[in-house]
Motif scaffolding. Structure first.
Motif, short mmCIF file in Angstrom:
data_model
loop_
_atom_site.label_atom_id
_atom_site.label_comp_id
_atom_site.label_asym_id
_atom_site.label_seq_id
_atom_site.Cartn_x
_atom_site.Cartn_y
_atom_site.Cartn_z
N ILE A 88 0.69 -1.27 0.04
CA ILE A 88 0.12 0.10 0.15
C ILE A 88 0.96 1.36 0.03
O ILE A 88 0.55 2.17 -0.83
N GLY A 91 2.54 1.43 -3.40
CA GLY A 91 1.55 2.13 -4.51
C GLY A 91 1.17 3.51 -4.34
O GLY A 91 0.89 4.20 -5.21
N LEU A 113 -2.09 -1.85 -4.73
CA LEU A 113 -2.43 -1.01 -4.15
C LEU A 113 -3.94 -1.03 -3.44
O LEU A 113 -4.06 -0.95 -2.08
#
Length: 168
Positions: A88, A91, A113
């Motif tokens: 995450i 991303g 993500l």
């Protein structure tokens, strides 16, 4: 079900991998590179072990296995959450333009993500919650928490070390 792709890709079949996994990894699987196929098989078996561990956390067991169960569960919770968090953060940095990626990897950013990262985090939190409930039901909570903490720190150390050395 989470282990199925690892076993399928270990056969050299890249079904479902081409649009969701790094092209360099897809090529290793498609080309049948022995060390990578071994990694895929080991990964598949670790995922099966994780499923058994999760089931074990929901079943009462004797105290002899409790420390090992908590140690492994603490490690699993940490690895899954950490791994998802890295997906995450990376991303988000790519989306914000703070980090550049190769053009053939840019299309994978959304997968990591919005799907893989959250999926790993949810799995890690599920392991953490199940472990906490498992420990809460035991008489020797203090000792078991220590095993969980050691498992979590060990998993984090291994993940950071493998990333730093370029293995993971």
């Amino acid at each position: 079900m989470f282990a199925v792709p690892s076993f399928v890709w270990a056969t050299g079949n890249t079904f479902g991998a081409r649009s969701t996994v790094s092209p360099s990894l897809v090529k290793l699987a498609r080309d049948g590179v022995p060390w990578f196929l071994t990694v895929l098989l080991v990964t598949g078996f670790l995922k099966l072990f994780g499923a058994l561990l999760g089931i074990g956390l929901t079943r009462p067991r004797g105290s002899r296995i409790s420390p090992l169960m908590v140690f492994c569960s603490g490690g699993a919770a940490t690895l899954l959450t950490w791994h998802g968090g890295l997906f995450i953060v990376h991303g988000a940095l790519v989306k914000a333009g703070a980090v550049a990626v190769e053009p053939d990897l840019a299309g994978l950013t959304d997968w990591y993500l919005y799907l893989w990262g959250p999926w790993f985090i949810v799995g890690g939190l599920a392991f953490a919650g199940a472990t906490a409930l498992y420990v809460r039901q035991r008489d020797e909570r203090r000792r078991l928490r220590l095993y969980g903490a050691v498992g979590a720190l060990g998993a984090l150390f291994l993940s950071v070390a493998s990333t730093a050395t370029g293995i993971g």
